[in-house]
Design an enzyme around this catalytic site. Structure first.
Site, mmCIF file in Angstrom:
data_model
loop_
_atom_site.group_PDB
_atom_site.id
_atom_site.type_symbol
_atom_site.label_atom_id
_atom_site.label_comp_id
_atom_site.label_asym_id
_atom_site.label_seq_id
_atom_site.Cartn_x
_atom_site.Cartn_y
_atom_site.Cartn_z
ATOM 1 N N HIS A 1 0.844 -1.200 0.000
ATOM 2 C CA HIS A 1 0.000 0.000 0.000
ATOM 3 C C HIS A 1 0.876 1.245 0.000
ATOM 4 O O HIS A 1 2.072 1.194 0.311
ATOM 5 C CB HIS A 1 -0.975 0.016 1.190
ATOM 6 C CG HIS A 1 -0.328 0.177 2.537
ATOM 7 N ND1 HIS A 1 0.072 1.394 3.040
ATOM 8 C CD2 HIS A 1 -0.025 -0.750 3.493
ATOM 9 C CE1 HIS A 1 0.581 1.228 4.251
ATOM 10 N NE2 HIS A 1 0.540 -0.056 4.550
ATOM 11 N N CYS B 1 3.352 -4.654 6.601
ATOM 12 C CA CYS B 1 2.996 -4.303 5.227
ATOM 13 C C CYS B 1 4.213 -3.821 4.440
ATOM 14 O O CYS B 1 5.242 -3.468 5.011
ATOM 15 C CB CYS B 1 1.910 -3.232 5.216
ATOM 16 S SG CYS B 1 0.301 -3.853 5.751
#
Length: 280
Positions: free
Chosen positions: A234, A250
């Site tokens: 992301h 992440c």
């Protein structure tokens, strides 16, 4: 006797009024104040060559204020900024790396700043979100450049189809198709220490959302592509080059890279994560 005494008293009163009146006109505070000096006695400026006694009063034009003896502070002038880009303490390291990458313009490896070096370094800094992008080769610029040079696409072991590659050791990401790099390598910041490390392994994108809400951390995750245990690609929500922090597993990307990876990927795209982030 009363008449004489009364006359004497009137004469004294007149003399007192005359003295007081003269005293009120001795200084010209308004004029001397405007000129920046001390009040000046009229007697010091009355004319001496004219016939008859000097005038008991002086007009403002006859009052010459004393020179201001207050020492003046020297004026502080700012030094002009040197022309061109500043030279950082990692200039030669960056020259070597950019010459190896070969995609940011001509650069001479001599450890000296030049207009060509300046423009190449600025382009590099702007591309990878390094702030300020002023052409100065400091530690962040040198670190990013070296990590990109050290990234070896062959370690991803991608097949003929599209594969997203995450190099934890160099903190870089690339996309490959048919054995060729089609995106990157570019910078990333993966999971930090303390139980948040991004795990190495082979995965697949199994969920995508152009804007995903993170329940535990209460933040939007733009261009979200999930691949394992709540972890995914992301757009970064903080300055990606702050190495003192990291993600909760992440794979953080610069905005342009997150959008590009989103445009390439789909559910089922293979993800190969390999190496280990230093310090985790």
């Amino acid at each position: 006797m009363h008449g004489v005494r009364a006359t004497s008293m009137r004469l004294v009163a007149v003399a007192v009024v005359t003295v007081v009146g003269a005293g009120a006109c001795t200084f010209a505070p308004s004029q001397s104040s405007a000129a920046g000096g001390d009040p000046v006695p009229v007697s010091a400026t009355a004319g001496t060559g004219a016939s008859g006694p000097p005038e008991p009063t002086a007009t403002p034009s006859t009052v010459a204020p004393k020179p201001d003896k207050t020492p003046q502070k020297p004026k502080v002038t700012s030094k002009p900024k040197p022309a061109g880009c500043p030279t950082g303490d990692r200039h030669r390291d960056v020259e070597v790396a950019l010459a190896d990458l070969g995609t940011f313009g001509p650069i001479t490896v001599d450890g000296k700043q030049s207009p060509q070096d300046c423009q190449a370094i600025k382009r590099f800094q702007k591309r990878f979100g390094i702030s300020p992008a002023e052409g100065r080769a400091g530690p962040t610029t040198a670190s990013v450049a070296k990590r990109l040079v050290k990234t070896d696409p062959r370690k991803c072991k991608a097949g003929q189809g599209l594969t997203f590659c995450v190099d934890l050791t160099n903190q870089t990401v690339l996309a490959m198709r048919g054995g060729k790099v089609i995106l990157g390598p570019t910078v990333t910041r993966t999971g930090m220490s303390g139980g948040f490390q991004t795990p190495a392994g082979n995965y697949k994108v199994n969920f995508r959302n152009v804007k995903e809400w993170s329940d535990p951390y209460e933040v939007w995750l733009p261009y979200w592509q999930h691949f394992v245990n709540g972890m995914g690609f992301h757009e970064t929500t903080t300055y990606i080059h702050n190495g003192a922090i990291g993600s909760h597993g992440c794979v953080n990307l610069l905005p342009a890279d997150a959008r590009k990876l989103w445009s390439l990927g789909k559910v089922g795209t293979p993800v190969h994560v390999y190496g280990r982030r230093p310090g985790t």
